[in-house]
Scaffold this active site. Structure first.
Site, PDB file in Angstrom:
ATOM      1  N   ASP A  34      -2.014  -0.636   5.660  1.00 49.17           N
ATOM      2  CA  ASP A  34      -2.418  -0.081   6.949  1.00 49.17           C
ATOM      3  C   ASP A  34      -3.905   0.203   7.070  1.00 49.17           C
ATOM      4  OD1 ASP A  34      -2.349   2.234   5.138  1.00 49.17           O
ATOM      5  OD2 ASP A  34      -2.616   3.412   6.965  1.00 49.17           O
ATOM      6  N   ASP A  80      -0.170   5.148   1.120  1.00 49.55           N
ATOM      7  CA  ASP A  80      -0.391   6.056   2.253  1.00 49.55           C
ATOM      8  C   ASP A  80      -0.419   5.286   3.568  1.00 49.55           C
ATOM      9  OD1 ASP A  80      -1.234   8.905   1.097  1.00 49.55           O
ATOM     10  OD2 ASP A  80      -2.071   7.352  -0.206  1.00 49.55           O
ATOM     11  N   ASP A 115       0.864  -1.174   0.000  1.00 51.93           N
ATOM     12  CA  ASP A 115       0.000   0.000   0.000  1.00 51.93           C
ATOM     13  C   ASP A 115       0.906   1.231   0.000  1.00 51.93           C
ATOM     14  OD1 ASP A 115      -2.284   1.631   0.276  1.00 51.93           O
ATOM     15  OD2 ASP A 115      -2.108   1.604   2.456  1.00 51.93           O
TER      16      ASP A 115
END
Length: 368
Positions: free
Chosen positions: A309, A118, A116
């Site tokens: 996240d 961000d 991922d």
């Protein structure tokens, strides 16, 4: 999916949906993979379950549940060192502390890395247009990509995340996997083909998404701090800078707009509402598609490693569990309900993990 060379970008959405991969119901880890302690349902239970976001219906109870869900996915305070947190770490141990065991168990397997952006490669910042990764992180990703097929799987527009990362040897899956591009620098495991963009299962939604984007821009003008981001195949309404007292108003404005667009669906992440086409495609689908395009869809000798996240990364963690192979790592300092089995606390730990992974591979290669 059965045709490994299908170019979804030229297909109709109906055909694209049919290519979504059906995954097996086996356990998360292969027998050789060291298992962290997990609860019977695969994750450490939270005291209060979060109701799924719905775009239809009304009523005060539903609105309150919606606001509670926004708060739960967007904590404003860092969790303290509580007994719950310690218990969560036991069930989701650090991928760094388990690194040697994980690598020993991966012997004989081909590693494929999914990241991922961000909150994983870059810190979460108030202005999403300034979510820059460090040069040191970029070098860590570059080093990993030298040895393993590596993909960035992000909710961001593919072009935007590519501009952040600036590495041409990676796969880029933007818009939650709805827009996938091959590396422009070939990898030894890359399938033959001269089309860099080879998976766009929601192309027919582009005019509708642009229309909704314009409407939301007008609506959000009256909510201080709100920001609408056009990620091409999906839209993001950021409320990181919005006063928490008016989150409910923001959410209701978005829900009201979507009542007129039943083929779009609403989901949420960390202080962001996501609007996507209501087709069977997500980050987990992108992971499956990329594994197939690399020739690993039916292989027992592959170890997908997915690091993320946010709530949208759970779709990929679920796929790894159902495949019965792979390594899901959640980036979080606070306990969260998750299908990942390992954890890292912040992007700096992700960087260290990637560095160790590249160094481990380099040291295992024969010296000339």
């Amino acid at each position: 999916m059965t045709n490994q060379n299908v170019v979804i970008s030229e297909a109709k959405t109906g055909l694209a949906v049919a290519t979504a991969v059906a995954v097996s119901e086996s356990n998360f880890y292969s027998p050789a993979m060291p298992k962290p302690l997990v609860a019977a349902n695969g994750y450490f239970p939270r005291k209060k379950s979060i109701k799924k976001l719905e775009t239809n219906g009304g009523g005060g109870a539903r609105i309150n549940a919606f606001i509670d869900s926004m708060r739960a996915s967007s904590p404003t305070r860092r969790a303290s060192e509580t007994e719950d947190q310690k218990s969560w770490i036991i069930h989701h141990p650090s991928a760094l502390s388990m690194f040697e065991d994980i690598m020993n168990a991966s012997e004989g397997k081909e590693i494929v890395v999914f990241l991922d952006y961000d909150g994983t490669l870059s810190p979460i910042v108030e202005d999403p247009d300034r979510a820059f990764m460090t040069n040191e992180m970029r070098e860590a990703v570059r080093d990993v990509a030298k040895y393993f097929p590596t993909a960035i799987v992000s909710g961001r527009c593919r072009a935007k995340v590519h501009n952040f990362v600036k590495l041409s040897e990676l796969y880029y899956a933007g818009s939650h996997g709805l827009d996938i591009q091959r590396p422009t620098k070939g990898h030894k495991k890359q399938r033959k083909g001269n089309q860099s963009v080879f998976c766009q299962p929601a192309r027919e939604f582009l005019p509708m998404i642009e229309e909704v984007h314009k409407i939301l821009l007008e609506k959000m003008k009256f909510i201080p701090g709100a920001k609408v981001e056009n990620n091409k195949f999906c839209l993001s309404v950021h409320f990181r800078c919005v006063d928490e007292r008016i989150w409910g108003e923001l959410g209701e404005q978005v829900r009201e707009v979507l009542k007129n667009y039943p083929t779009l669906r609403l989901s949420q992440g960390r202080k962001v509402l996501e609007i996507r086409p209501a087709i069977k495609w997500d980050k987990g689908s992108a992971l499956e598609f990329l594994l197939e395009s690399l020739g690993y869809d039916k292989s027992n000798n592959v170890l997908p490693v997915y690091i993320g996240d946010d709530r949208t990364d759970e779709d990929a963690f679920k796929v790894l569990r159902k495949r019965g192979q792979g390594l899901g790592i959640l980036v979080s300092k606070a306990p969260k309900e998750t299908k990942a089995s390992y954890s890292l606390q912040e992007p700096s730990e992700v960087m260290y993990f990637l560095k160790r992974l590249a160094e481990w591979k380099k040291s295992s290669l024969p010296r000339h």
